[in-house]
Design a protein around this motif. Structure first.
Motif, PDB file in Angstrom:
ATOM      1  N   ALA A 126      -8.530  19.488  75.383  1.00  0.00           N
ATOM      2  CA  ALA A 126      -8.756  19.957  74.016  1.00  0.00           C
ATOM      3  C   ALA A 126      -8.650  18.781  73.053  1.00  0.00           C
ATOM      4  O   ALA A 126      -7.771  17.921  73.218  1.00  0.00           O
ATOM      5  CB  ALA A 126      -7.728  21.026  73.659  1.00  0.00           C
ATOM      6  N   PRO A 127      -9.528  18.707  72.060  1.00  0.00           N
ATOM      7  CA  PRO A 127      -9.509  17.578  71.120  1.00  0.00           C
ATOM      8  C   PRO A 127      -8.137  17.304  70.513  1.00  0.00           C
ATOM      9  O   PRO A 127      -7.729  16.149  70.387  1.00  0.00           O
ATOM     10  CB  PRO A 127     -10.522  17.983  70.052  1.00  0.00           C
ATOM     11  CG  PRO A 127     -11.472  18.872  70.766  1.00  0.00           C
ATOM     12  CD  PRO A 127     -10.622  19.636  71.762  1.00  0.00           C
ATOM     13  N   GLU A 128      -7.407  18.340  70.164  1.00  0.00           N
ATOM     14  CA  GLU A 128      -6.088  18.148  69.552  1.00  0.00           C
ATOM     15  C   GLU A 128      -5.033  17.673  70.544  1.00  0.00           C
ATOM     16  O   GLU A 128      -3.953  17.248  70.139  1.00  0.00           O
ATOM     17  CB  GLU A 128      -5.627  19.441  68.862  1.00  0.00           C
ATOM     18  CG  GLU A 128      -5.381  20.606  69.800  1.00  0.00           C
ATOM     19  CD  GLU A 128      -6.627  21.423  70.140  1.00  0.00           C
ATOM     20  OE1 GLU A 128      -6.441  22.492  70.756  1.00  0.00           O
ATOM     21  OE2 GLU A 128      -7.763  21.018  69.802  1.00  0.00           O
ATOM     22  N   ALA A 129      -5.341  17.698  71.850  1.00  0.00           N
ATOM     23  CA  ALA A 129      -4.380  17.262  72.869  1.00  0.00           C
ATOM     24  C   ALA A 129      -4.735  15.891  73.442  1.00  0.00           C
ATOM     25  O   ALA A 129      -4.064  15.404  74.347  1.00  0.00           O
ATOM     26  CB  ALA A 129      -4.302  18.297  73.986  1.00  0.00           C
ATOM     27  N   ARG A 130      -5.763  15.261  72.943  1.00  0.00           N
ATOM     28  CA  ARG A 130      -6.196  13.959  73.477  1.00  0.00           C
ATOM     29  C   ARG A 130      -5.306  12.844  72.924  1.00  0.00           C
ATOM     30  O   ARG A 130      -4.843  12.904  71.795  1.00  0.00           O
ATOM     31  CB  ARG A 130      -7.654  13.701  73.107  1.00  0.00           C
ATOM     32  CG  ARG A 130      -8.565  14.674  73.809  1.00  0.00           C
ATOM     33  CD  ARG A 130     -10.013  14.470  73.437  1.00  0.00           C
ATOM     34  NE  ARG A 130     -10.811  15.528  74.068  1.00  0.00           N
ATOM     35  CZ  ARG A 130     -12.029  15.834  73.719  1.00  0.00           C
ATOM     36  NH1 ARG A 130     -12.628  15.166  72.752  1.00  0.00           N
ATOM     37  NH2 ARG A 130     -12.665  16.803  74.332  1.00  0.00           N
TER      38      ARG A 130
ATOM     39  N   ILE B  24      -4.428  23.359  77.586  1.00  0.00           N
ATOM     40  CA  ILE B  24      -4.926  22.244  76.774  1.00  0.00           C
ATOM     41  C   ILE B  24      -5.909  21.361  77.545  1.00  0.00           C
ATOM     42  O   ILE B  24      -6.483  20.433  76.981  1.00  0.00           O
ATOM     43  CB  ILE B  24      -3.770  21.384  76.221  1.00  0.00           C
ATOM     44  CG1 ILE B  24      -2.917  20.812  77.350  1.00  0.00           C
ATOM     45  CG2 ILE B  24      -2.939  22.193  75.239  1.00  0.00           C
ATOM     46  CD1 ILE B  24      -1.917  19.766  76.914  1.00  0.00           C
TER      47      ILE B  24
ATOM     48  N   TYR C 105       0.542  23.420  77.430  1.00  0.00           N
ATOM     49  CA  TYR C 105       1.572  23.014  76.483  1.00  0.00           C
ATOM     50  C   TYR C 105       1.884  24.221  75.617  1.00  0.00           C
ATOM     51  O   TYR C 105       0.958  24.833  75.056  1.00  0.00           O
ATOM     52  CB  TYR C 105       1.101  21.831  75.626  1.00  0.00           C
ATOM     53  CG  TYR C 105       2.131  21.366  74.643  1.00  0.00           C
ATOM     54  CD1 TYR C 105       3.209  20.601  75.065  1.00  0.00           C
ATOM     55  CD2 TYR C 105       2.032  21.716  73.309  1.00  0.00           C
ATOM     56  CE1 TYR C 105       4.174  20.184  74.165  1.00  0.00           C
ATOM     57  CE2 TYR C 105       2.995  21.297  72.398  1.00  0.00           C
ATOM     58  CZ  TYR C 105       4.061  20.536  72.840  1.00  0.00           C
ATOM     59  OH  TYR C 105       5.029  20.129  71.950  1.00  0.00           O
TER      60      TYR C 105
ATOM     61  N   GLN D  36      -0.116  27.311  76.221  1.00  0.00           N
ATOM     62  CA  GLN D  36      -1.541  27.236  75.894  1.00  0.00           C
ATOM     63  C   GLN D  36      -2.219  26.248  76.842  1.00  0.00           C
ATOM     64  O   GLN D  36      -1.682  25.169  77.107  1.00  0.00           O
ATOM     65  CB  GLN D  36      -1.750  26.749  74.453  1.00  0.00           C
ATOM     66  CG  GLN D  36      -1.182  27.668  73.393  1.00  0.00           C
ATOM     67  CD  GLN D  36      -1.949  28.973  73.298  1.00  0.00           C
ATOM     68  OE1 GLN D  36      -3.172  29.002  73.326  1.00  0.00           O
ATOM     69  NE2 GLN D  36      -1.206  30.072  73.187  1.00  0.00           N
TER      70      GLN D  36
END
Length: 101
Positions: free
Chosen positions: A45-49, A19, A14, A17
């Protein structure tokens, strides 16, 4: 995406990057009467969950395995058991290991 004749490494990106990724291998086994694919790693990645990145990676791995002739897709996990149940997996066995060092 990296493809080997018995392995798939799929990467989710995304905004340029990475992810997430999924790594699966395929092997021939007698108990299944054919090829089995094993999802060995699924990382998001935690921020993409949340929006379905992991679900999309698992679906892509499953489709690649099906096209390659695999008869089932397995995943050895304890921590993410409930997640995989929501994706249509069923619990069939306990996964045991033996250190060889």
């Amino acid at each position: 995406m990296m493809i080997h004749n018995r392995a798939d490494l799929l990467v989710a990106e995304y905004d340029s990057q990475v992810i997430g990724y999924a790594l699966a291998t395929r092997f021939l086994v007698l108990y299944a009467n054919g090829w089995v694919a094993e999802l060995q790693e699924l990382i998001v990645a935690p921020e993409a969950r949340g929006p379905g990145v992991g679900r999309a990676l698992v679906a892509a791995i499953a489709e690649r395995a099906r096209v390659a002739g695999a008869v089932e897709l397995t995943v050895p996990t304890r921590r993410a058991r409930d997640y995989y149940l929501t994706l249509g997996f069923t619990e069939t066995a306990t996964y045991l290991k033996r250190e060889l060092t």
